[in-house]
Design a protein around this motif. Structure first.
Motif, mmCIF file in Angstrom:
data_model
loop_
_atom_site.group_PDB
_atom_site.id
_atom_site.type_symbol
_atom_site.label_atom_id
_atom_site.label_comp_id
_atom_site.label_asym_id
_atom_site.label_seq_id
_atom_site.Cartn_x
_atom_site.Cartn_y
_atom_site.Cartn_z
ATOM 1 N N MET A 201 0.808 -1.217 0.000
ATOM 2 C CA MET A 201 0.000 0.000 0.000
ATOM 3 C C MET A 201 0.846 1.275 0.000
ATOM 4 S SD MET A 201 -1.621 0.426 3.823
ATOM 5 C CE MET A 201 -2.410 -1.181 3.926
ATOM 6 N N ARG A 202 2.112 1.173 0.363
ATOM 7 C CA ARG A 202 2.957 2.373 0.406
ATOM 8 C C ARG A 202 3.486 2.777 -0.976
ATOM 9 N NH1 ARG A 202 7.009 -0.156 4.708
ATOM 10 N NH2 ARG A 202 6.629 -1.858 3.216
ATOM 11 N N GLN A 203 3.423 1.849 -1.957
ATOM 12 C CA GLN A 203 4.140 2.156 -3.200
ATOM 13 C C GLN A 203 3.587 1.469 -4.445
ATOM 14 O OE1 GLN A 203 8.075 0.847 -2.103
ATOM 15 N NE2 GLN A 203 7.620 -1.307 -2.446
ATOM 16 N N PHE A 204 2.354 0.981 -4.420
ATOM 17 C CA PHE A 204 1.841 0.347 -5.630
ATOM 18 C C PHE A 204 1.620 1.400 -6.723
ATOM 19 C CE2 PHE A 204 -2.009 1.318 -3.152
ATOM 20 C CZ PHE A 204 -2.811 1.953 -4.097
ATOM 21 N N ARG A 205 1.702 0.958 -7.966
ATOM 22 C CA ARG A 205 1.454 1.831 -9.111
ATOM 23 C C ARG A 205 0.582 1.078 -10.104
ATOM 24 N NH1 ARG A 205 4.257 6.492 -9.452
ATOM 25 N NH2 ARG A 205 5.994 6.779 -7.984
ATOM 26 N N THR B 290 5.321 3.312 10.740
ATOM 27 C CA THR B 290 5.788 4.653 11.092
ATOM 28 C C THR B 290 4.919 5.715 10.425
ATOM 29 O OG1 THR B 290 7.300 4.882 9.212
ATOM 30 C CG2 THR B 290 8.159 3.763 11.192
ATOM 31 N N ALA B 291 5.074 6.940 10.908
ATOM 32 C CA ALA B 291 4.379 8.059 10.277
ATOM 33 C C ALA B 291 4.849 8.239 8.839
ATOM 34 C CB ALA B 291 4.602 9.335 11.084
ATOM 35 N N ASP B 292 6.121 7.959 8.565
ATOM 36 C CA ASP B 292 6.623 8.040 7.190
ATOM 37 C C ASP B 292 5.915 7.018 6.300
ATOM 38 O OD1 ASP B 292 8.368 10.101 7.773
ATOM 39 O OD2 ASP B 292 10.119 8.800 8.012
ATOM 40 N N ASP B 293 5.686 5.803 6.829
ATOM 41 C CA ASP B 293 4.936 4.797 6.075
ATOM 42 C C ASP B 293 3.519 5.285 5.789
ATOM 43 O OD1 ASP B 293 7.032 2.962 6.070
ATOM 44 O OD2 ASP B 293 6.335 1.938 7.882
ATOM 45 N N LEU B 294 2.889 5.877 6.801
ATOM 46 C CA LEU B 294 1.528 6.388 6.641
ATOM 47 C C LEU B 294 1.491 7.479 5.574
ATOM 48 C CD1 LEU B 294 -1.413 6.345 7.710
ATOM 49 C CD2 LEU B 294 -0.715 8.052 9.399
ATOM 50 N N ASN B 295 2.462 8.390 5.620
ATOM 51 C CA ASN B 295 2.518 9.458 4.621
ATOM 52 C C ASN B 295 2.719 8.889 3.221
ATOM 53 O OD1 ASN B 295 2.247 11.405 6.633
ATOM 54 N ND2 ASN B 295 4.449 11.714 6.846
ATOM 55 N N ALA B 296 3.580 7.884 3.097
ATOM 56 C CA ALA B 296 3.838 7.276 1.789
ATOM 57 C C ALA B 296 2.588 6.603 1.245
ATOM 58 C CB ALA B 296 4.983 6.270 1.892
ATOM 59 N N ALA B 297 1.853 5.897 2.120
ATOM 60 C CA ALA B 297 0.629 5.226 1.680
ATOM 61 C C ALA B 297 -0.412 6.233 1.210
ATOM 62 C CB ALA B 297 0.066 4.369 2.817
ATOM 63 N N LEU B 298 -0.611 7.291 1.982
ATOM 64 C CA LEU B 298 -1.611 8.291 1.589
ATOM 65 C C LEU B 298 -1.229 8.978 0.275
ATOM 66 C CD1 LEU B 298 -4.266 9.199 3.187
ATOM 67 C CD2 LEU B 298 -2.706 7.664 4.387
ATOM 68 N N ALA B 299 0.062 9.206 0.070
ATOM 69 C CA ALA B 299 0.505 9.795 -1.190
ATOM 70 C C ALA B 299 0.230 8.845 -2.352
ATOM 71 C CB ALA B 299 1.992 10.133 -1.117
ATOM 72 N N THR B 300 0.445 7.552 -2.126
ATOM 73 C CA THR B 300 0.159 6.553 -3.159
ATOM 74 C C THR B 300 -1.329 6.502 -3.467
ATOM 75 O OG1 THR B 300 2.083 5.207 -2.561
ATOM 76 C CG2 THR B 300 0.295 4.091 -3.715
ATOM 77 N N PHE B 301 -2.160 6.512 -2.428
ATOM 78 C CA PHE B 301 -3.609 6.517 -2.643
ATOM 79 C C PHE B 301 -4.017 7.739 -3.469
ATOM 80 C CE2 PHE B 301 -4.380 4.283 1.734
ATOM 81 C CZ PHE B 301 -3.689 3.173 1.282
#
Length: 236
Positions: free
Chosen positions: A90-94, A114-125
């Motif tokens: 979920m952090r990096q699918f395309r 981590t919060a960084d993981d959460l931020n990465a997932a939301l950016a991917t979404f």
């Protein structure tokens, strides 16, 4: 627990007996259409065995799913033949497609560490949302709502099999540590599985910051029962 199809099927049976998936899908579809009335495509992130996805298919013209577990996706494919399913983090699918709505249900977001993981997932979404699209996340417990040393259990008998699940949860810093044991009894005998799940107790501020950083306007839909409610973001 999801190291093979048998474990995924056990999960499937237990939670269908515990949760009202169609009712949750109706509730989330309503939240989406309040913000985007013409929403017709949906991606279910961490779709698991596809129970929510099957329910969402009754509300949207096109649905797809993505999950990290190959075994869960195999069960989902049996449930939803012809539905497009993707294996991905979920952090990096395309994906090639974008969607009017994206959902992440059943507190699956808590498996991020981590919060960084959460931020990465939301950016991917957010990258996969159409203009004006809606993101709905069902969070895990917050630090102030988690019940330390909570015990729960469930038993199901169906088709000549009995399955039981018991769990004990403790807090370690900002992580909820859940020890789970599953017992399956059938005509072949008794099987036992155990696992340790660790889910992060993100704060509401951390969720809201991740939505904002991803360029989404966010609000929180309060829970109507024992579940944790929903964060709902709209692409602006």
């Amino acid at each position: 627990m999801y190291e093979n199809n048998s474990a995924a099927e056990m999960y499937d049976l237990l939670y269908q007996d515990r949760k009202d998936y169609p009712a949750e899908a109706r509730e989330v579809a309503e939240l989406i259409r309040q913000r985007k009335p013409d929403a017709d495509s949906l991606l279910d992130v961490a779709c698991g065995t596809g129970i929510h996805l099957e329910a969402f298919a009754g509300h949207f013209g096109r649905v797809e799913g993505v999950d990290l577990s190959e075994h869960m996706l195999q069960v989902a494919a049996q449930r939803l033949p012809g539905t497009v399913l993707h294996r991905g983090d979920m952090r990096q699918f395309r994906l090639d497609n974008s969607f009017d709505a994206i959902v992440c249900m059943f507190s699956s977001i808590g498996y991020l560490r981590t919060a960084d993981d959460l931020n990465a997932a939301l950016a991917t979404f957010a990258r996969h949302l159409n203009p004006g699209g809606v993101l709905v996340i069902e969070p895990w417990y917050f630090p102030e709502t988690f019940l330390d040393k909570h015990v729960s259990g469930h038993a199901l008998t169906q088709g000549g099999r009995t399955i039981t699940r018991v769990s004990h949860s403790t807090r370690v810093g900002d992580v909820a540590r859940m020890e789970l044991h599953y017992v399956l009894a059938d005509s072949e005998g008794v099987q036992h599985r155990s696992e340790i799940d660790e889910l992060t107790l993100f704060t509401p501020d951390q969720y809201e910051a991740a939505f904002s950083q991803a360029g989404l306007k966010v609000d929180y839909a309060e829970p109507t029962g024992p579940r944790p409610g929903y964060f709902v973001g709209t692409a602006v």
